[in-house]
Design an enzyme around this catalytic site. Structure first.
Site, mmCIF file in Angstrom:
data_model
loop_
_atom_site.group_PDB
_atom_site.id
_atom_site.type_symbol
_atom_site.label_atom_id
_atom_site.label_comp_id
_atom_site.label_asym_id
_atom_site.label_seq_id
_atom_site.Cartn_x
_atom_site.Cartn_y
_atom_site.Cartn_z
ATOM 1 N N SER A 639 0.830 -1.208 0.000
ATOM 2 C CA SER A 639 0.000 0.000 0.000
ATOM 3 C C SER A 639 0.864 1.258 0.000
ATOM 4 O O SER A 639 0.565 2.226 -0.705
ATOM 5 C CB SER A 639 -0.917 0.011 1.222
ATOM 6 O OG SER A 639 -1.929 -0.943 1.062
ATOM 7 N N SER A 853 -2.736 -8.229 -5.914
ATOM 8 C CA SER A 853 -2.362 -7.068 -5.107
ATOM 9 C C SER A 853 -3.530 -6.093 -4.997
ATOM 10 O O SER A 853 -3.768 -5.501 -3.949
ATOM 11 C CB SER A 853 -1.128 -6.379 -5.666
ATOM 12 O OG SER A 853 -1.257 -6.174 -7.041
ATOM 13 N N ASN A 856 -6.017 -7.785 -2.488
ATOM 14 C CA ASN A 856 -5.628 -8.099 -1.117
ATOM 15 C C ASN A 856 -4.629 -7.164 -0.452
ATOM 16 O O ASN A 856 -4.536 -7.132 0.770
ATOM 17 C CB ASN A 856 -5.021 -9.504 -1.062
ATOM 18 C CG ASN A 856 -5.998 -10.558 -1.509
ATOM 19 O OD1 ASN A 856 -7.072 -10.690 -0.955
ATOM 20 N ND2 ASN A 856 -5.641 -11.294 -2.543
ATOM 21 N N TYR A 857 -3.839 -6.453 -1.232
ATOM 22 C CA TYR A 857 -2.739 -5.721 -0.609
ATOM 23 C C TYR A 857 -2.818 -4.196 -0.684
ATOM 24 O O TYR A 857 -2.305 -3.518 0.181
ATOM 25 C CB TYR A 857 -1.416 -6.170 -1.230
ATOM 26 C CG TYR A 857 -1.011 -7.553 -0.785
ATOM 27 C CD1 TYR A 857 -0.570 -7.767 0.517
ATOM 28 C CD2 TYR A 857 -1.080 -8.630 -1.642
ATOM 29 C CE1 TYR A 857 -0.198 -9.029 0.938
ATOM 30 C CE2 TYR A 857 -0.709 -9.901 -1.234
ATOM 31 C CZ TYR A 857 -0.273 -10.095 0.060
ATOM 32 O OH TYR A 857 0.083 -11.346 0.478
ATOM 33 N N ILE A 858 -3.391 -3.698 -1.760
ATOM 34 C CA ILE A 858 -3.426 -2.244 -1.895
ATOM 35 C C ILE A 858 -4.675 -1.710 -1.211
ATOM 36 O O ILE A 858 -5.795 -2.104 -1.562
ATOM 37 C CB ILE A 858 -3.411 -1.837 -3.383
ATOM 38 C CG1 ILE A 858 -2.113 -2.320 -4.028
ATOM 39 C CG2 ILE A 858 -3.592 -0.343 -3.536
ATOM 40 C CD1 ILE A 858 -2.112 -2.239 -5.545
#
Length: 899
Positions: A639, A853, A856-858
């Site tokens: 992020s 991403s 789930n990640y950003i």
DNA sequence: GAGGAGACTTGGAAAAATCTTC
DNA sequence: GAAGATTTTTCCAAGTCTCCTC
């Protein structure tokens, strides 16, 4: 299975060992080296942390160490014999002075990336001299297989590595700012502890939406993507539960009331038609339906080379198939005689495969109406399972279907891949439901394993699968409030890390020179987790694929650079899902030396961090911030990187993105997203059609340029004075000579003629079909020949144009004017640009998967902020499902939001 | 504190849906 | 409206991490 190599190295790091490694490391900067390594006295060593018990047996050390390292050895036993499917290397070099690897590993060109070293000015560790990374000998172990090393990813990783230093610096500044601001706040207002941080809700926007980009969703309406969505869709918003506006501080209780309709079982097995048989040794055999079903599992997937081409898969399948044959009376030939199936190679599943293929094909070629009817039927059967009532609200259920039986498709070299996944019976399924709610009925004649009322968990049903004994759950959909809240908390935790990251980095830099082995290992591992976004790396069992993460790295997974290229480490291991992580990175001199130390007295199959495991690492992390684990670093770094990339776009005043077109905005977003995906090593296999698709796009561009070329000639006809316009003529010449080329034009003319012929032919055939259907006489072949003369005329015309374009390209439309021509050229330019943008994106995404991403990640609020700031409709970057999942973010984020 | 079970998130591939082009 | 391309969704394997038991 690999042993852990646990506690093999010394508990403390002696001065002598340090000095020894100092002599061994490549020629670094002397001063820096002196500063960087804390030379410790032998006498003040205390065994602060004893080696933990071995997890698994290990192999004996190959060479006895005769140095003064502390001696807390534990017996070693053998470990896994291969890495990445190739035989293990010989045991690593000895401890002697000459254990600097001098062997030249390879000479062919290979990718190499560099992660810039940490060089914060306030770091406790001295800076390492940077070496030019280019033109040096590549370091990668295996030259035979670089096919899965994405070139685009490699370049992008390089560029990310360059930026990483600035990204970290920004993080450092931010952390200090946050703490300074908190200090200024009156004590009472300051957040006391982490729990309260955790429970901060995303702030809601004042009433109605700010613009048309945020999207509501119609209940149950299936994703008719992007273009059809209208603002009216949001009318139902009022009824929706906006959990982000509420205060709910209780983490342990997940619900108060819960009702649902249970799970949907897969249909019973339908035996194959009598004529469809498995063949053994060239002869058809008859099987009991249970055995036939298992044969069908294999037979239906003959086209899945990744599975049926895997010997482990086949062997496991055959093993289970034989078991089921034994249990069901075996196979029989046409005369009812028993056939002993003992050789897998003699099995022929072709007929079964063809049957299932035909079935699939028949399904595909159904008419639209048939498809619609089938879908309606399926929807009706599933309807009652789609949603549940949670605390009185209707929420979507995610995976309400019980997994059907089949063959376990374990990835990579999973030892159980190919085993039969048995049918799950209601008797194995436990239902979780609110007390006093109506318990869904199990299928007739069956019972549930259990019915429980546990409101501290979120699942509705559970069972155990037979392959690995893993528990499977039926949970709510990603769009549900429960999942939304948990997602939100995850990102808030990552944001919380912002406050501590500078301190954590400073600490691990300091611990890189700790004399306590466990501390030094932990610091080195954290360096990798932070810089390379490695996963934690839990221990794995014998019966799982041999994949690793940071803590479970073995010596064989890293290669330290030679003297010619100091402080480079090549990682080559299989990570989650057996995805290869293959990268050469530059590390600080101290990290390099630590790795040398950790390698001492170990074999390639021993643990690199033999005194570290994930619980220890996470326990340490929790001392910085409650709830902090290794995983949070991946979310944080992903992020944070995304946010910084967007800030860079913002800072570019020369080319304001706000004024760019939609394609450019999407491209810019995707480029930032791509950097995150590369950081997280999210790969995908190159689609079979990739090259053809790229060629097609390239051709399309040329076609459009060819059209421009012709229009320009027409312009010359309309206004011959243009011939004196130097820039105009230079453009035209360039198009002809450099862009299109004579050869291409010649081929294109052939394609055009051929295309015209095909078109005429098809039209003719269609007309005939229609005539025949109407009971009329078909057209004569001579008619087709007549029509084909049009193509001949075209051929002649193009030949003339090719010979002398200036003379022979005529103005096609009598009303044409210079202005109209210019407009047409401009339009073509626009579409060329769109295709070219698409090509750049496509090529860059060839081996990189952006989805994971993004999903789930950003932090989705970064995306929402981006869209609002640069005026890009959110639909362009978030699909319907993502918009539903991240509704909380869309609803609560404005253009000034900061991660 | 080791080890296992349980609960949940993350991940790529395959399937399905939708869009685009002809 | 058919075919092919592209995007989205689904599927389920494979991780992480916490909690419980001994």
């Amino acid at each position: 299975m690999p042993s852990t190599g646990r506690g093999k190295g010394p508990a403390m790091i002696s001065k002598a060992l340090e000095q020894k490694v100092d002599r061994e490391v490549p020629d670094g900067d002397e001063d820096q080296a002196a500063d960087g390594i804390a030379v410790l006295d032998d006498v003040d060593m205390v065994d602060a942390v004893a080696p933990r018990g071995q997890r698994r047996a290990r192999k004996p050390a190959v060479k006895e160490d005769t140095t003064d390292e502390s001696d807390d050895d534990v017996p070693l036993t053998k470990r896994r014999k291969t890495v990445n499917g190739t035989p293990k290397k010989a045991v690593k070099e000895s401890d002697s002075e000459d254990d600097i690897p001098l062997t030249k590993r390879r000479t062919s060109a290979v990718k190499k990336e560099v992660v810039t070293q940490h060089s914060d000015s306030d770091s406790d560790v001295p800076l390492t001299k940077k070496r030019a990374a280019t033109n040096k000998r590549p370091l990668v172990k295996d030259e035979s297989d670089d096919s899965d090393v994405p070139i685009a990813a490699s370049a992008a990783r390089k560029s990310l590595a360059k930026e990483k230093k600035d990204i970290e610096k920004a993080a450092d500044v931010t952390a200090k700012k946050i703490r300074a601001a908190e200090k200024k706040k009156p004590a009472a207002k300051r957040v006391k502890k982490e729990e309260s941080e955790d429970e901060v809700k995303p702030k809601a926007k004042p009433k109605a939406k700010a613009n048309g980009t945020a999207n509501g969703t119609k209940k149950g309406a299936k994703g008719k993507a992007v273009k059809d969505e209208s603002p009216q869709e949001e009318e139902e918003e009022d009824e929706e539960y906006k959990w982000w506006l509420e205060q709910n501080n209780d983490n342990s209780v997940k619900w108060t009331t819960l009702s649902h309709n249970g799970v949907l079982f897969p249909p019973e097995y339908e035996p194959l038609p009598k004529h469809v048989k498995l063949y053994y040794d060239g002869k058809p055999v008859t099987l009991h339906p249970k055995a036939e079903e298992v044969a069908g599992f294999f037979g239906s997937m003959l086209n899945s080379e990744v599975n049926v081409g895997n010997p482990i898969f086949c062997a496991n399948f055959f093993d289970d198939f034989q078991t089921v044959l034994k249990e069901t009376g075996g196979a029989k030939d046409a005369d009812g005689k028993k056939v002993n199936i003992k050789d897998f190679k003699k099995l022929d599943f072709t007929k079964i495969f063809e049957y299932y293929e035909a079935d699939r094909e028949a399904k595909r070629s159904r008419s639209a109406a048939e498809k619609k009817a089938a879908k309606a039927e399926k929807d009706a059967a599933e309807e009652k399972y789609l949603t549940c009532k949670l605390d009185g609200r209707t929420e979507k259920v995610g995976n309400f279907r019980v997994e059907p039986p089949g063959l376990f498709r374990g990835r990579g070299q999973h030892p159980k891949t190919g085993r039969v996944k048995q049918r799950v019976m209601p008797e194995q399924v436990t239902i979780n439901i609110g007390k006093g709610e109506k318990v869904p009925s199990p299928p007739p004649g069956h019972n549930w394993a259990k019915v429980i009322h546990d409101n501290t968990v979120t699942w509705l049903a559970t069972w155990k699968e037979n392959i690995n004994g893993n528990t499977k759950y039926v949970m709510l959909a990603a769009t549900s409030s429960l999942k939304g809240m948990s997602d939100f908390k995850k990102f808030e935790k990552a944001r919380e890390l912002k406050k501590h990251i500078d301190r954590i980095r400073k600490d691990y830099q300091k611990d890189l020179v700790s004399k306590v082995m466990v501390d030094r290992q932990r610091a080195t591992a954290m360096y990798f987790i932070d810089k390379l976004a490695l996963r934690a790396g839990n221990e794995k069992g014998e019966d799982e694929a041999d994949t690793v993460g940071c803590c479970s790295l073995r010596l064989e997974h890293i290669t330290l650079s030679t003297t010619e290229e100091p402080f480079h480490v090549t990682f080559d291991f299989l990570g989650k899902d057996s995805i290869r992580y293959h990268d050469t990175v530059e590390v600080t001199e101290q990290v390099y030396k630590n790795l040398k130390i950790f390698e001492k007295r170990k074999s390639p199959e021993d643990q690199l961090f033999d005194r570290l495991n994930t619980p220890t690492l996470n326990a340490h992390l929790r001392s910085y911030m409650p709830g902090l684990t290794a995983k949070v670093f991946r979310t944080y770094n992903a992020s944070w990187t995304m946010a910084q990339e967007i800030k860079l776009l913002e800072a570019d005043k020369k080319n304001p993105l706000k004024k760019a077109n939609v394609h450019e905005k999407i491209l810019a977003y995707n480029e930032a997203n791509r950097k995150v995906a590369i950081l997280c090593n999210h790969q995908r296999t190159v689609g079979k059609a990739h090259d053809t698709q790229m060629e097609k796009l390239e051709y399309k561009v040329k076609e459009k340029k060819y059209k421009q070329y012709r229009i320009k000639h027409m312009m010359l006809k309309i206004n011959p004075k243009l011939e004196k316009d130097k820039s105009f003529m230079a453009d035209l010449n360039n198009l002809y000579k450099n862009v299109l080329t004579e050869k291409w034009i010649e081929q294109h003319h052939k394609d055009l003629v051929e295309g015209e012929k095909v078109k005429i032919q098809k039209k003719f055939e269609k007309e005939n079909e229609k005539l025949e259907a109407d009971g009329e006489k078909p057209l004569k072949d001579s008619e087709l020949e007549d029509r084909l003369t049009a193509a001949d005329d075209l051929e002649k015309q193009l030949a003339k144009e090719f010979k002398d374009p200036k003379k022979n390209i005529a103005v096609e439309n009598a009303n044409s004017t210079i202005e109209k021509c210019e407009n047409n050229i401009a339009k073509l330019d626009e579409s060329i640009q769109a295709i070219e943008t698409q090509m750049i994106d496509k090529e860059a995404n060839k081996t990189i998967a952006l989805g994971t991403s993004k999903l789930n990640y950003i932090d989705p609020r970064i995306t929402v902020m981006f869209c609002k700031k640069f005026e890009l409709p959110i639909e362009k970057v978030f699909s319907k499902t993502l918009r539903d999942k991240f509704k909380w973010a869309i609803d609560s984020t404005d253009e000034n939001w900061d991660f």
